[in-house]
Design a protein around this motif. Structure first.
Motif, PDB file in Angstrom:
ATOM      1  N   MET A  98      -4.830 -13.794  33.625  1.00 14.32           N
ATOM      2  CA  MET A  98      -3.379 -13.979  32.428  1.00 14.32           C
ATOM      3  C   MET A  98      -3.535 -12.536  32.959  1.00 14.32           C
ATOM      4  O   MET A  98      -3.655 -11.683  32.586  1.00 14.32           O
ATOM      5  CB  MET A  98      -4.273 -13.907  31.008  1.00 14.32           C
ATOM      6  CG  MET A  98      -2.159 -14.075  30.699  1.00 14.32           C
ATOM      7  SD  MET A  98      -2.180 -15.297  29.099  1.00 14.32           S
ATOM      8  CE  MET A  98      -0.745 -15.081  28.410  1.00 14.32           C
ATOM      9  N   ASN A  99      -1.827 -13.034  33.112  1.00 16.67           N
ATOM     10  CA  ASN A  99      -1.116 -12.158  33.385  1.00 16.67           C
ATOM     11  C   ASN A  99      -0.675 -11.175  31.831  1.00 16.67           C
ATOM     12  O   ASN A  99      -0.323 -11.572  31.010  1.00 16.67           O
ATOM     13  CB  ASN A  99       0.536 -11.357  33.774  1.00 16.67           C
ATOM     14  CG  ASN A  99       0.934 -10.929  34.037  1.00 16.67           C
ATOM     15  OD1 ASN A  99       0.318  -9.749  34.207  1.00 16.67           O
ATOM     16  ND2 ASN A  99       1.946 -10.885  34.561  1.00 16.67           N
ATOM     17  N   LEU A 100      -0.933  -9.659  31.072  1.00 16.29           N
ATOM     18  CA  LEU A 100      -1.644  -9.058  30.115  1.00 16.29           C
ATOM     19  C   LEU A 100       0.790  -8.503  29.718  1.00 16.29           C
ATOM     20  O   LEU A 100       0.383  -7.942  29.119  1.00 16.29           O
ATOM     21  CB  LEU A 100      -2.239  -8.481  29.718  1.00 16.29           C
ATOM     22  CG  LEU A 100      -3.146  -9.625  29.422  1.00 16.29           C
ATOM     23  CD1 LEU A 100      -4.827  -8.365  28.759  1.00 16.29           C
ATOM     24  CD2 LEU A 100      -3.089 -11.015  28.417  1.00 16.29           C
ATOM     25  N   ARG A 101       1.218  -8.846  30.183  1.00 11.75           N
ATOM     26  CA  ARG A 101       2.896  -7.679  29.842  1.00 11.75           C
ATOM     27  C   ARG A 101       3.599  -9.185  30.245  1.00 11.75           C
ATOM     28  O   ARG A 101       3.655 -10.085  30.719  1.00 11.75           O
ATOM     29  CB  ARG A 101       2.613  -7.590  31.908  1.00 11.75           C
ATOM     30  CG  ARG A 101       2.382  -6.021  32.119  1.00 11.75           C
ATOM     31  CD  ARG A 101       3.023  -5.554  33.389  1.00 11.75           C
ATOM     32  NE  ARG A 101       2.349  -5.521  34.527  1.00 11.75           N
ATOM     33  CZ  ARG A 101       2.779  -4.974  35.106  1.00 11.75           C
ATOM     34  NH1 ARG A 101       3.563  -5.041  35.782  1.00 11.75           N
ATOM     35  NH2 ARG A 101       2.080  -4.432  36.894  1.00 11.75           N
ATOM     36  N   GLN A 102       4.523  -8.484  28.995  1.00  9.25           N
ATOM     37  CA  GLN A 102       5.639  -9.570  28.442  1.00  9.25           C
ATOM     38  C   GLN A 102       6.237  -9.341  29.364  1.00  9.25           C
ATOM     39  O   GLN A 102       6.627  -9.046  30.475  1.00  9.25           O
ATOM     40  CB  GLN A 102       6.315  -8.509  27.626  1.00  9.25           C
ATOM     41  CG  GLN A 102       5.143  -8.428  25.998  1.00  9.25           C
ATOM     42  CD  GLN A 102       5.591  -9.321  25.052  1.00  9.25           C
ATOM     43  OE1 GLN A 102       5.958 -10.030  25.735  1.00  9.25           O
ATOM     44  NE2 GLN A 102       4.475  -9.207  24.800  1.00  9.25           N
ATOM     45  N   LYS A 103       7.186 -11.144  29.606  1.00  3.73           N
ATOM     46  CA  LYS A 103       8.573 -11.028  30.643  1.00  3.73           C
ATOM     47  C   LYS A 103       9.160 -11.716  30.332  1.00  3.73           C
ATOM     48  O   LYS A 103       9.331 -11.305  29.027  1.00  3.73           O
ATOM     49  CB  LYS A 103       7.979 -12.160  31.085  1.00  3.73           C
ATOM     50  CG  LYS A 103       6.502 -12.673  31.764  1.00  3.73           C
ATOM     51  CD  LYS A 103       6.626 -13.734  32.922  1.00  3.73           C
ATOM     52  CE  LYS A 103       5.026 -14.560  33.273  1.00  3.73           C
ATOM     53  NZ  LYS A 103       5.354 -15.229  34.460  1.00  3.73           N
ATOM     54  N   SER A 104      10.740 -10.747  30.438  1.00  2.00           N
ATOM     55  CA  SER A 104      12.071 -10.378  30.632  1.00  2.00           C
ATOM     56  C   SER A 104      12.692 -11.990  29.956  1.00  2.00           C
ATOM     57  O   SER A 104      12.570 -12.840  31.179  1.00  2.00           O
ATOM     58  CB  SER A 104      12.393  -9.783  30.503  1.00  2.00           C
ATOM     59  OG  SER A 104      14.150 -10.014  30.619  1.00  2.00           O
ATOM     60  N   ARG A 105      12.680 -12.007  28.741  1.00  2.00           N
ATOM     61  CA  ARG A 105      13.455 -13.893  28.338  1.00  2.00           C
ATOM     62  C   ARG A 105      15.148 -13.640  29.104  1.00  2.00           C
ATOM     63  O   ARG A 105      16.480 -14.561  29.651  1.00  2.00           O
ATOM     64  CB  ARG A 105      13.549 -13.871  27.167  1.00  2.00           C
ATOM     65  CG  ARG A 105      12.244 -14.189  26.398  1.00  2.00           C
ATOM     66  CD  ARG A 105      12.746 -14.532  25.019  1.00  2.00           C
ATOM     67  NE  ARG A 105      13.318 -15.469  24.299  1.00  2.00           N
ATOM     68  CZ  ARG A 105      14.014 -16.351  23.284  1.00  2.00           C
ATOM     69  NH1 ARG A 105      13.365 -15.576  23.001  1.00  2.00           N
ATOM     70  NH2 ARG A 105      14.641 -17.407  23.189  1.00  2.00           N
ATOM     71  N   THR A 106      16.008 -11.797  29.153  1.00  2.00           N
ATOM     72  CA  THR A 106      17.249 -11.853  29.611  1.00  2.00           C
ATOM     73  C   THR A 106      16.591 -12.377  31.414  1.00  2.00           C
ATOM     74  O   THR A 106      17.813 -12.760  31.511  1.00  2.00           O
ATOM     75  CB  THR A 106      17.952 -10.868  29.661  1.00  2.00           C
ATOM     76  OG1 THR A 106      17.478 -10.479  27.795  1.00  2.00           O
ATOM     77  CG2 THR A 106      18.681 -10.175  30.230  1.00  2.00           C
ATOM     78  N   THR A 107      15.697 -12.060  31.895  1.00  2.00           N
ATOM     79  CA  THR A 107      15.901 -12.140  33.335  1.00  2.00           C
ATOM     80  C   THR A 107      14.792 -13.451  33.340  1.00  2.00           C
ATOM     81  O   THR A 107      15.907 -14.058  34.248  1.00  2.00           O
ATOM     82  CB  THR A 107      14.142 -10.752  33.239  1.00  2.00           C
ATOM     83  OG1 THR A 107      14.296  -9.549  33.524  1.00  2.00           O
ATOM     84  CG2 THR A 107      14.144 -11.416  35.440  1.00  2.00           C
ATOM     85  N   SER A 108      14.836 -14.172  32.850  1.00  2.00           N
ATOM     86  CA  SER A 108      14.533 -15.626  32.616  1.00  2.00           C
ATOM     87  C   SER A 108      15.832 -16.025  33.171  1.00  2.00           C
ATOM     88  O   SER A 108      15.949 -17.265  33.807  1.00  2.00           O
ATOM     89  CB  SER A 108      13.278 -16.233  32.320  1.00  2.00           C
ATOM     90  OG  SER A 108      13.444 -17.590  31.869  1.00  2.00           O
ATOM     91  N   ALA A 109      16.692 -15.759  31.902  1.00  2.00           N
ATOM     92  CA  ALA A 109      17.481 -16.708  31.503  1.00  2.00           C
ATOM     93  C   ALA A 109      18.945 -16.602  33.385  1.00  2.00           C
ATOM     94  O   ALA A 109      19.024 -17.560  33.570  1.00  2.00           O
ATOM     95  CB  ALA A 109      18.311 -15.807  30.676  1.00  2.00           C
ATOM     96  N   ILE A 110      18.744 -15.023  33.331  1.00  2.00           N
ATOM     97  CA  ILE A 110      19.440 -14.884  34.645  1.00  2.00           C
ATOM     98  C   ILE A 110      19.147 -15.885  35.738  1.00  2.00           C
ATOM     99  O   ILE A 110      20.122 -15.876  36.581  1.00  2.00           O
ATOM    100  CB  ILE A 110      19.549 -13.114  35.191  1.00  2.00           C
ATOM    101  CG1 ILE A 110      20.508 -12.703  33.793  1.00  2.00           C
ATOM    102  CG2 ILE A 110      20.461 -13.511  36.233  1.00  2.00           C
ATOM    103  CD1 ILE A 110      20.312 -11.108  33.551  1.00  2.00           C
TER     104      ILE A 110
END
Length: 86
Positions: free
Chosen positions: A1-13
């Motif tokens: 599993m990737n232990l880095r946070q993902k950006s909600r802003t990037t996902s939304a865009i």
């Protein structure tokens, strides 16, 4: 599993601009499902539009779930809305 946070802003865009293709940022399986549903329902206008809207919601949901899992694994306390460290 990737232990880095993902950006909600990037996902939304990405999901706003590219629909189901943008879901690949947060969930490859989700993206494939939405693309298949959009292709099957391509004869109608409403099917792909609903898939586009679902992609935005699905992308945000999976990023939030991923970030919560990372926080739990790293023993970080969650803030009140459950989407990240305090």
């Amino acid at each position: 599993m990737n232990l880095r946070q993902k950006s909600r802003t990037t996902s939304a865009i990405l999901t706003f601009l590219f629909g189901p293709l943008g879901v690949f940022y947060s969930s490859a399986a989700g993206a494939i499902v939405l693309i298949l549903v959009a292709l099957v329902s391509a004869g109608t206008v409403i099917g792909p539009v609903l898939c586009w809207i679902a992609a935005i919601i699905w992308g945000d949901h999976t990023v939030r779930r991923h970030n919560e899992s990372v926080d739990r694994l790293l023993n970080r306390p969650l803030d009140d809305d459950g989407d990240g460290p305090q």
